[in-house]
Enzyme design. Structure first.
Site, short mmCIF file in Angstrom:
data_model
loop_
_atom_site.label_atom_id
_atom_site.label_comp_id
_atom_site.label_asym_id
_atom_site.label_seq_id
_atom_site.Cartn_x
_atom_site.Cartn_y
_atom_site.Cartn_z
N LYS A 23 1.63 14.99 31.09
CA LYS A 23 2.86 14.64 31.81
C LYS A 23 3.73 13.72 30.97
O LYS A 23 4.94 13.95 30.82
CB LYS A 23 2.48 13.95 33.13
CG LYS A 23 3.59 13.90 34.14
CD LYS A 23 3.14 13.17 35.41
CE LYS A 23 2.17 13.99 36.24
NZ LYS A 23 1.53 13.21 37.30
N ARG A 92 2.29 6.94 37.77
CA ARG A 92 1.78 8.31 37.88
C ARG A 92 0.67 8.57 36.88
O ARG A 92 0.81 8.29 35.70
CB ARG A 92 2.92 9.31 37.61
CG ARG A 92 4.23 8.94 38.25
CD ARG A 92 5.38 9.78 37.73
NE ARG A 92 5.24 11.19 38.04
CZ ARG A 92 6.07 12.14 37.60
NH1 ARG A 92 7.09 11.80 36.81
NH2 ARG A 92 5.89 13.39 37.94
N GLY A 101 -3.61 17.51 41.32
CA GLY A 101 -3.99 16.86 42.57
C GLY A 101 -5.27 16.05 42.50
O GLY A 101 -5.73 15.54 43.51
N MET A 103 -5.91 13.26 40.61
CA MET A 103 -5.79 11.82 40.43
C MET A 103 -4.58 11.29 41.18
O MET A 103 -3.96 12.01 41.94
CB MET A 103 -5.75 11.51 38.95
CG MET A 103 -7.12 11.74 38.34
SD MET A 103 -7.16 11.42 36.61
CE MET A 103 -5.88 12.47 36.04
N ARG A 337 5.68 21.40 32.49
CA ARG A 337 4.53 21.75 31.65
C ARG A 337 4.49 23.26 31.52
O ARG A 337 5.09 23.97 32.33
CB ARG A 337 3.23 21.22 32.24
CG ARG A 337 2.85 21.97 33.49
CD ARG A 337 1.68 21.37 34.20
NE ARG A 337 1.82 21.78 35.60
CZ ARG A 337 1.27 21.18 36.62
NH1 ARG A 337 0.54 20.12 36.45
NH2 ARG A 337 1.45 21.63 37.83
N HIS A 453 -26.93 28.66 42.13
CA HIS A 453 -27.88 29.76 41.96
C HIS A 453 -27.18 31.10 42.16
O HIS A 453 -27.27 32.01 41.33
CB HIS A 453 -29.03 29.59 42.94
CG HIS A 453 -30.05 30.70 42.89
ND1 HIS A 453 -29.95 31.82 43.68
CD2 HIS A 453 -31.14 30.86 42.12
CE1 HIS A 453 -30.97 32.62 43.41
NE2 HIS A 453 -31.71 32.06 42.47
N SER A 778 -29.25 44.74 12.93
CA SER A 778 -28.48 44.59 14.15
C SER A 778 -29.14 43.49 14.96
O SER A 778 -30.34 43.57 15.27
CB SER A 778 -28.46 45.90 14.93
OG SER A 778 -27.79 45.71 16.15
N GLY A 780 -30.36 41.61 17.90
CA GLY A 780 -30.62 41.82 19.33
C GLY A 780 -30.63 40.45 19.97
O GLY A 780 -31.65 39.80 20.07
N ASN A 782 -30.21 39.31 22.92
CA ASN A 782 -30.91 39.02 24.18
C ASN A 782 -32.34 38.56 23.89
O ASN A 782 -32.76 37.49 24.31
CB ASN A 782 -30.95 40.25 25.09
CG ASN A 782 -29.57 40.65 25.54
OD1 ASN A 782 -28.60 39.93 25.32
ND2 ASN A 782 -29.47 41.81 26.17
N CYS A 846 -25.98 43.86 18.85
CA CYS A 846 -25.99 44.80 19.95
C CYS A 846 -26.48 44.19 21.25
O CYS A 846 -26.77 44.88 22.20
CB CYS A 846 -26.81 46.03 19.60
SG CYS A 846 -28.55 45.64 19.28
N TYR A 866 -19.69 44.31 12.61
CA TYR A 866 -19.28 44.85 13.91
C TYR A 866 -20.02 44.18 15.05
O TYR A 866 -21.06 43.55 14.85
CB TYR A 866 -19.51 46.37 13.97
CG TYR A 866 -20.97 46.78 14.00
CD1 TYR A 866 -21.65 46.88 15.21
CD2 TYR A 866 -21.65 47.06 12.82
CE1 TYR A 866 -22.99 47.23 15.25
CE2 TYR A 866 -22.99 47.42 12.85
CZ TYR A 866 -23.66 47.51 14.07
OH TYR A 866 -24.97 47.85 14.11
#
Ligand code: ADP
Ligand code: MG
Ligand code: MG
Length: 886
Positions: A23, A92, A101, A103, A337, A453, A778, A780, A782, A846, A866
């Site tokens: 601000k 302010r 909103g 503060m 802003r 959760h 590649s 993985g 996960n 991947c 890639y």
């Protein structure tokens, strides 16, 4: 020299946001643009941090405030709180990141029992205005600075109106308001034990401290956690001379946007409220009028405002939002802003500004995000049907879901099994709800935020979720909201993007953007400006990006769709689904084979089926690389569960029957049972243990490729070995594979690459050795994430991730966004050592991270060739790869 804690509006600029807050920096920017900003000064975020750390105002701050106040008074020709001609100011808050909103702000500082008379005189004897301003000060100051309960003040106002028999605040006259001031002062004393401070400078100092402290107010802390805003930045404080929109019909206050923040369309958007102070517009005390109406009410101010809006757009080269006040026909700018906007507006505004020549394409690309594009790709509710809104919560996992409300997990599973779409409604979810969450179309909870959760699990499953809809009273067999009661079986619709909840079924509309990617809407001919904007920006992203984008696809249909979405090959074709369905029987024969001949027969029967699968996929991806992963999951996953088999056998025995083959299968499943299947006999280990299994798959791939090549096509298969941890594993598989390939391909002119996944930490750490036997890696991510952290996704997401997120151990789930510090380190090591050993090593990823915006930036930086992700994520990855390259 003492540190500078205070900057005049005229001395700042928009680049000083960290110091002056958003601000303050923008007030300074507007001041320097010559726009009509009421003069004032800003106290830095540094001062706030020092105050919060030390518990008192830092040395030197008071003097600097005094100096700046003195020059403000000189400029205005008025003294703060003067009895005859007072200067009033607002105090302010204004943090670096917008926290709307969250503060505090105190208006009308400087009013007291004497200056209230001076203010009236200034306003031409307007007593009503002066006393109204004074009561506002006591009210705001009481609430904000001294924690006086706001209801007490509101109750006193209500009582004054009752006594007078009126309903509107405006019907209270000067005497009523003078009476209210007396009452407010009593309320103030009752709660604080001292009088409302009459000394203007004391008011100012206390208000400044209160704004400092509001940084750590509970709601601000929660908001920051939700929005991932650092907790240690502090807020700046702006002291701004007051202008008054509540001086009569020729005054007023409003908000405006330089374009429609919902759609991005240029035009006049905003709200105006005559005879009111700033707070009243947002508070909804009286009804505002559309900004266009200001043209009738005050043409001069309207025209000036339009001019300023275009100046601001020109200057910020973006959508701006604005707060303004008109005091007796004179326009004042109180805030601006770069405005928040919807995903659709972000694309349209960026493209619009390019068309107007205000920004270039690089800048347009910076201003949109993959997350926004992903939002635009979800199907949406067709709101033209004017559905009945019920309530609103937090949009925790996007999508539009419609179904019957159910209140427990078991019921959700039952109904879903009968093909009934359901929405699982719970106060909050816990691990017992998992089955119901899987069965449901969507999840609605009354408690918890984006890290609850319900939210975490739903996002993990890609399921629509609205959480924290706190107006809901959720019971056992119904929920109520407002006066409405919704019982089991009644249909509700939830929007996981906006968090809105509707009663009854809302029609769902496919995304225009998806239709465009599908090729159903050609951008050139589309009269949809959003589609045209997406087309423009995507084309630029494609031109800029270095990363290629492939897809994870296991069928010809997925491959074809992904190709339409812009995929440049397949990064992961899983072969396990090819062992399911009507092929299960063959697979069972393979697993249960007692002799080499039985096994060889089963494999021989699978070979043509696999070959047909690969022909289809390679054909769809003609000319582009297709990475096929050899079979990965533990084989018992293809057999019925231990429990089912045990029951069947027991029942057979009970009846005195021979369970025969079932019994055989049960014995096999018992034999194959693993404590930790994720860490058991799977991946390359299967290939080494089960003779002929990998050989059959390699042969099927090679034969498919040879067939297509002989048809004159251009197949580019890449064979990927999963779960390798040691180069010897890969060498063994490779030796066998190379023989088969040489034999099958002959002179068909096809190159088949052989490479490996890097998903076991040991593989990353010995990447230099592994690269000797691999033409590509590649990642993985996960499995790499699971194994690096030592937890399994299926077990942890429901069990404790929410706690880790709450405790801040994770900022975000490491399955959603790659953990740069840990897993990312493994990736970097493997990239570096792999390339050192084999400079032309192809590198890709991947895991699901391949479609996550943050992670795409990491993979770009890490130097991969890639990323590969699910078909729907391909456009997101293209866009983010383009942004990463800027
Ligand atoms: P927020 O960050 O919550 O918008 P602001 O500091 O902008 O809080 O102030 C709250 C309201 O008071 C706004 O409507 C603003 O326009 C108004 N306001 C703030 N300072 C002044 C001032 N000096 N004169 C008139 N109105 C003001
Ligand atoms: Mg504001
Ligand atoms: Mg894996």
């Amino acid at each position: 020299m003492a540190e500078t804690f205070v900057y005049d509006f005229a001395d700042g600029n928009r680049d000083l946001k960290d110091l002056l807050g958003g601000k303050g920096a923008n007030l300074a920017e507007m001041t320097n643009l010559g726009l009509p900003v009421p003069p004032g000064f800003t106290i830095t975020t540094t001062a706030c941090r020092r105050y919060l750390a030390d518990g008192h105002r830092p040395d030197g701050l008071d003097t600097q405030i005094a100096e700046h106040l003195a020059s403000l008074e000189a400029a205005m020709g008025r003294r703060l709180g003067d009895a005859t001609d007072p200067l009033l100011v607002s105090v302010r808050s204004g943090a670096v990141h917008s926290m709307p909103g969250m503060m505090e702000t105190v208006l009308n500082v400087g009013l007291n029992d004497d200056s209230v008379t001076g203010l009236s005189a200034q306003a031409g004897g307007n007593d009503r205005f002066a006393w109204d301003s004074y009561r506002r000060l006591i009210q705001m100051f009481g609430k904000t600075v001294c924690d006086v309960p706001g209801e007490d003040f509101e109750e006193a106002i209500a009582e004054a109106k009752r006594a007078k028999g009126v309903r509107d605040d405006l019907a209270l006259d000067a005497d009523d308001l003078r009476g209210l001031v007396t009452k407010f002062k009593k309320i103030f004393v009752k709660h604080t034990g001292h009088d409302f401070p009459q000394d203007p400078r004391e008011q100012l100092d206390l208000a400044i401290e209160a704004v400092f402290r509001s940084w750590n107010a509970e709601r601000a802390v929660l908001y920051r956690r939700q929005e991932r805003i650092p907790a240690d930045l502090g807020t700046a404080v702006n002291i701004c001379s007051m202008v008054f929109g509540n001086l009569g019909a020729d005054s007023g206050t409003g908000v405006a946007f330089t374009r429609d923040p919902a759609t991005g369309e240029p035009g006049v958007y905003g709200d105006y409220l005559a005879n009111a102070q700033g707070e009243d517009v947002v508070a909804g005390i009286r009804n505002t009028v559309p900004l266009q109406d200001l043209e009738q009410l005050d043409k001069k101010s309207f025209d000036e405002l339009m001019g300023i809006m275009s100046t601001l757009e020109e200057h910020y080269r973006d959508l701006c939002d604005i707060e303004f006040t008109i005091e007796r026909g004179k326009l004042w700018m109180l805030q601006t802003r770069v405005g928040k906007r919807t995903a659709a507006a972000a694309f349209r505004i960026a493209a619009g500004l390019v068309a107007e020549g205000r920004i270039d394409l690089d800048e347009a690309l910076r201003r949109v995000s993959g997350a926004q594009l992903a939002q635009l790709m979800f199907p949406r509710f067709d709101l033209s049907s004017e559905p009945t809104p019920l309530t609103r919560g937090v949009g925790a996992s996007p999508g539009a879901a419609v179904g019957q409300a159910v209140f427990d997990s078991r019921r959700a599973v039952e109904l879903a099994a009968d093909g009934v779409p359901v929405i699982l409604v719970r106060r909050e979810t816990n691990p017992d709800d998992l089955a119901g969450m899987i069965a449901a179309q969507g999840i609605l909870t009354s408690r918890g935020g984006k890290t609850s959760h319900a939210a975490v699990v739903a996002r993990g499953m890609g399921k629509t979720c609205v959480c924290g809809a706190d107006e809901l009273e959720v019971g056992r067999d119904a929920f109520t909201v407002g006066g409405t009661r919704i019982e089991e079986g009644q249909v509700v619709s939830i929007d996981g993007t906006t968090g809105r909840v509707y009663l009854g079924p809302v029609p769902v509309r496919p995304s225009e953007v998806v239709r465009y990617f599908e090729g159903e809407l050609a951008a050139e001919y589309s009269d949809d400006p959003l589609v045209a904007a997406v087309h423009l920006i995507m084309s630029h992203a494609d031109a800029q990006r270095r990363l290629r984008v492939r897809t994870n696809a296991d069928t010809g249909a997925d491959a074809a769709r992904a190709r339409r979405f812009g995929a440049e090959g397949i990064g992961l074709c899983r072969t396990e689904h090819m062992f399911l369905g009507d092929r299960r029987e063959l697979v069972e024969r393979l697993i249960l084979a007692a002799t080499d001949t039985e096994r060889a027969d089963a494999l021989a029967a699978l070979l043509p089926l696999q070959r047909a699968d690969f022909v289809e996929i390679l054909r769809e991806m003609d000319g582009l690389p297709v990475t096929v992963r050899l079979i990965d999951p533990p084989l018992h996953e293809f057999l019925p569960s231990l429990e089912d088999l045990a029951v069947q056998v027991a029942v057979a025995h009970e009846r005195g029957e021979d369970a025969g083959r079932t019994e055989e299968m049960l014995a096999a499943v018992r034999r194959m049972h693993e404590q930790n299947p994720m860490l058991g006999l799977r991946g390359v280990r299967l290939g080494l243990v089960i003779p002929g299994l990998f050989a059959m798959q390699v042969r099927a791939i090679a034969e498919a490729a040879a067939t297509l090549a002989r048809e004159g096509r251009d197949p580019r298969p890449e064979i990927m070995v999963p779960l390798v941890g040691a180069v010897q594993e890969l060498e063994t598989v490779r030796a066998e594979a190379e023989k088969i390939i040489a034999e099958v391909i002959g002179d068909a002119g096809v190159t088949v690459l052989i490479g490996t996944m890097i998903e076991v930490p040991r593989a990353a750490l010995t990447a230099g050795q592994i690269a000797e036997a691999a033409e590509f890696f590649s990642f993985g991510t996960n499995d790499l994430t699971q194994m690096a952290w030592g937890f399994s996704r299926d077990d942890v997401e429901g069990a404790f991730f929410w706690k880790y997120l709450e405790l801040g151990i994770f900022g975000i789930s490491p399955f959603e966004s790659l953990d740069r510090d840990g897993v990312g380190r493994l990736v970097r090591i493997a990239v570096q050592e792999g390339r050192a050993a084999r400079p032309d090593l192809k590198l890709g990823v991947c895991g699901e991270h391949g479609g996550d915006p943050e992670s795409v930036h990491f993979f770009h930086e890490a130097g991969l060739d890639y990323v590969s992700c699910s078909p729907f994520r391909v456009p997101v990855a293209r866009l983010e790869a383009g942004r990463a390259a800027l």
